[in-house]
Design a protein around this motif. Structure first.
Motif, PDB file in Angstrom:
ATOM      1  N   VAL A   1      29.994   7.611  13.326  1.00  0.00           N
ATOM      2  CA  VAL A   1      29.393   8.733  12.595  1.00  0.00           C
ATOM      3  C   VAL A   1      29.520   8.506  11.083  1.00  0.00           C
ATOM      4  O   VAL A   1      28.554   8.683  10.336  1.00  0.00           O
ATOM      5  N   ALA A   2      30.676   8.092  10.617  1.00  0.00           N
ATOM      6  CA  ALA A   2      30.860   7.781   9.193  1.00  0.00           C
ATOM      7  C   ALA A   2      29.966   6.608   8.792  1.00  0.00           C
ATOM      8  O   ALA A   2      29.411   6.596   7.686  1.00  0.00           O
ATOM      9  N   GLN A   3      29.819   5.632   9.682  1.00  0.00           N
ATOM     10  CA  GLN A   3      28.912   4.519   9.400  1.00  0.00           C
ATOM     11  C   GLN A   3      27.477   5.014   9.264  1.00  0.00           C
ATOM     12  O   GLN A   3      26.724   4.557   8.405  1.00  0.00           O
ATOM     13  N   ALA A   4      27.083   5.965  10.096  1.00  0.00           N
ATOM     14  CA  ALA A   4      25.727   6.516  10.022  1.00  0.00           C
ATOM     15  C   ALA A   4      25.497   7.216   8.683  1.00  0.00           C
ATOM     16  O   ALA A   4      24.410   7.113   8.103  1.00  0.00           O
ATOM     17  N   GLU A   5      26.494   7.910   8.176  1.00  0.00           N
ATOM     18  CA  GLU A   5      26.359   8.594   6.887  1.00  0.00           C
ATOM     19  C   GLU A   5      26.088   7.598   5.766  1.00  0.00           C
ATOM     20  O   GLU A   5      25.205   7.798   4.931  1.00  0.00           O
TER      21      GLU A   5
ATOM     22  N   GLY B   1       0.855  -1.184   0.000  1.00  0.00           N
ATOM     23  CA  GLY B   1       0.000   0.000   0.000  1.00  0.00           C
ATOM     24  C   GLY B   1       0.890   1.232   0.000  1.00  0.00           C
ATOM     25  O   GLY B   1       1.770   1.381  -0.843  1.00  0.00           O
ATOM     26  N   GLU B   2       0.712   2.096   0.981  1.00  0.00           N
ATOM     27  CA  GLU B   2       1.521   3.309   1.106  1.00  0.00           C
ATOM     28  C   GLU B   2       2.661   3.140   2.113  1.00  0.00           C
ATOM     29  O   GLU B   2       3.410   4.082   2.358  1.00  0.00           O
ATOM     30  N   THR B   3       2.763   1.960   2.731  1.00  0.00           N
ATOM     31  CA  THR B   3       3.777   1.734   3.761  1.00  0.00           C
ATOM     32  C   THR B   3       4.990   1.038   3.175  1.00  0.00           C
ATOM     33  O   THR B   3       4.863   0.014   2.507  1.00  0.00           O
ATOM     34  N   LEU B   4       6.156   1.617   3.435  1.00  0.00           N
ATOM     35  CA  LEU B   4       7.423   1.040   2.980  1.00  0.00           C
ATOM     36  C   LEU B   4       8.144   0.451   4.187  1.00  0.00           C
ATOM     37  O   LEU B   4       8.599   1.181   5.068  1.00  0.00           O
ATOM     38  N   TYR B   5       8.181  -0.862   4.239  1.00  0.00           N
ATOM     39  CA  TYR B   5       8.912  -1.583   5.273  1.00  0.00           C
ATOM     40  C   TYR B   5      10.318  -1.816   4.735  1.00  0.00           C
ATOM     41  O   TYR B   5      10.480  -2.287   3.611  1.00  0.00           O
ATOM     42  N   MET B   6      11.325  -1.467   5.527  1.00  0.00           N
ATOM     43  CA  MET B   6      12.696  -1.620   5.052  1.00  0.00           C
ATOM     44  C   MET B   6      13.482  -2.567   5.944  1.00  0.00           C
ATOM     45  O   MET B   6      13.259  -2.619   7.163  1.00  0.00           O
ATOM     46  N   SER B   7      14.417  -3.276   5.324  1.00  0.00           N
ATOM     47  CA  SER B   7      15.338  -4.143   6.054  1.00  0.00           C
ATOM     48  C   SER B   7      16.277  -3.284   6.888  1.00  0.00           C
ATOM     49  O   SER B   7      16.348  -2.071   6.706  1.00  0.00           O
ATOM     50  N   GLY B   8      17.014  -3.924   7.786  1.00  0.00           N
ATOM     51  CA  GLY B   8      18.020  -3.201   8.540  1.00  0.00           C
ATOM     52  C   GLY B   8      19.179  -2.805   7.640  1.00  0.00           C
ATOM     53  O   GLY B   8      19.562  -3.547   6.733  1.00  0.00           O
ATOM     54  N   PHE B   9      19.730  -1.609   7.870  1.00  0.00           N
ATOM     55  CA  PHE B   9      20.850  -1.102   7.082  1.00  0.00           C
ATOM     56  C   PHE B   9      22.028  -0.813   7.989  1.00  0.00           C
ATOM     57  O   PHE B   9      21.866  -0.275   9.084  1.00  0.00           O
ATOM     58  N   ALA B  10      23.214  -1.166   7.493  1.00  0.00           N
ATOM     59  CA  ALA B  10      24.463  -0.863   8.190  1.00  0.00           C
ATOM     60  C   ALA B  10      25.434  -0.301   7.156  1.00  0.00           C
ATOM     61  O   ALA B  10      25.099  -0.159   5.976  1.00  0.00           O
ATOM     62  N   SER B  11      26.625   0.018   7.571  1.00  0.00           N
ATOM     63  CA  SER B  11      27.616   0.667   6.719  1.00  0.00           C
ATOM     64  C   SER B  11      28.265  -0.369   5.798  1.00  0.00           C
ATOM     65  O   SER B  11      29.314  -0.921   6.100  1.00  0.00           O
ATOM     66  N   LEU B  12      27.619  -0.578   4.656  1.00  0.00           N
ATOM     67  CA  LEU B  12      28.026  -1.641   3.745  1.00  0.00           C
ATOM     68  C   LEU B  12      28.133  -1.094   2.330  1.00  0.00           C
ATOM     69  O   LEU B  12      27.257  -0.367   1.865  1.00  0.00           O
ATOM     70  N   ASP B  13      29.215  -1.446   1.641  1.00  0.00           N
ATOM     71  CA  ASP B  13      29.335  -1.144   0.224  1.00  0.00           C
ATOM     72  C   ASP B  13      28.429  -2.133  -0.508  1.00  0.00           C
ATOM     73  O   ASP B  13      28.653  -3.343  -0.437  1.00  0.00           O
ATOM     74  N   MET B  14      27.414  -1.639  -1.176  1.00  0.00           N
ATOM     75  CA  MET B  14      26.413  -2.512  -1.791  1.00  0.00           C
ATOM     76  C   MET B  14      26.956  -3.293  -2.980  1.00  0.00           C
ATOM     77  O   MET B  14      26.359  -4.277  -3.382  1.00  0.00           O
ATOM     78  N   GLU B  15      28.079  -2.874  -3.547  1.00  0.00           N
ATOM     79  CA  GLU B  15      28.688  -3.623  -4.644  1.00  0.00           C
ATOM     80  C   GLU B  15      29.626  -4.716  -4.125  1.00  0.00           C
ATOM     81  O   GLU B  15      29.476  -5.882  -4.440  1.00  0.00           O
ATOM     82  N   SER B  16      30.587  -4.336  -3.299  1.00  0.00           N
ATOM     83  CA  SER B  16      31.603  -5.283  -2.833  1.00  0.00           C
ATOM     84  C   SER B  16      31.160  -6.058  -1.595  1.00  0.00           C
ATOM     85  O   SER B  16      31.777  -7.056  -1.244  1.00  0.00           O
ATOM     86  N   GLN B  17      30.118  -5.580  -0.918  1.00  0.00           N
ATOM     87  CA  GLN B  17      29.626  -6.134   0.336  1.00  0.00           C
ATOM     88  C   GLN B  17      30.635  -6.005   1.468  1.00  0.00           C
ATOM     89  O   GLN B  17      30.566  -6.699   2.465  1.00  0.00           O
TER      90      GLN B  17
END
Length: 131
Positions: free
Chosen positions: A47-51, A22-38
Motif C-alpha cells: 500500500v505504501a509502495q502504491a502511494e 499527439g494527445e496520448t501520453l505513454y508512460m513507463s512502468g513505475f514502482a516505489s522508487l526514490d527518484m533522486e537516490s534510486q
C-alpha cells in the motif's frame, strides 16, 4: 516529445518517464522508487509502495498539464508477496485518481526488476480526455 518532471536519474538511462504523442501520453512502468537516490522505498508494504508509485504517475501527468481525470488506463503488476494486502491499493487509487476511473487490469507476476518491489504500474493518459 519526451516528458520528464525533472528527475535527473533519466539523464543516464535509455528511456524516459513518458512520451507525449499527439494527445496520448505513454508512460513507463513505475514502482516505489526514490527518484533522486534510486533507492527502493517501503519494502514489504504494497500500500505504501502504491502511494509512491501513483504519486510519481501524478508528477508525470502534471508535467504535461494533465490531471488524474486524463488517466485512461492502468495495468498493475503485483508480486505474490504483495497479494495479501493488494486490496488496499484500491484506497490509494481512490484518494489520488478521479472519476471517471481509468480502465484497469491487475496481474500477478512472479517478480519485478528489484526484489523489494511488490507493485509496478503501467499507466496511459489522453490529454483532455474528458473535456
Amino acid at each position: 516529445r519526451g516528458i520528464n518532471p525533472g528527475w535527473k536519474r533519466y539523464d543516464t538511462l535509455t528511456y524516459t518517464p513518458g512520451v507525449l504523442a499527439g494527445e496520448t501520453l505513454y508512460m513507463s512502468g513505475f514502482a516505489s522508487l526514490d527518484m533522486e537516490s534510486q533507492e527502493a522505498l517501503h519494502p514489504g508494504d504494497v500500500v505504501a509502495q502504491a502511494e509512491v508509485t501513483y504519486g510519481a504517475v501524478m508528477e508525470v501527468l502534471q508535467a504535461t498539464g494533465a490531471t488524474a481525470a486524463d488517466l485512461v488506463s492502468t495495468i498493475e503488476f503485483v508480486t505474490p508477496e504483495g497479494l495479501p494486502e493488494y486490496r488496499g491499493v484500491a484506497g490509494v487509487r481512490q484518494s489520488l485518481l478521479r472519476a471517471p476511473w481509468p480502465a484497469s487490469t491487475g496481474a500477478l507476476c512472479a517478480a519485478l526488476l528489484r526484489p523489494e518491489f511488490m507493485l509496478e504500474v503501467f499507466p496511459m493518459a489522453v490529454l483532455n480526455a474528458h473535456s
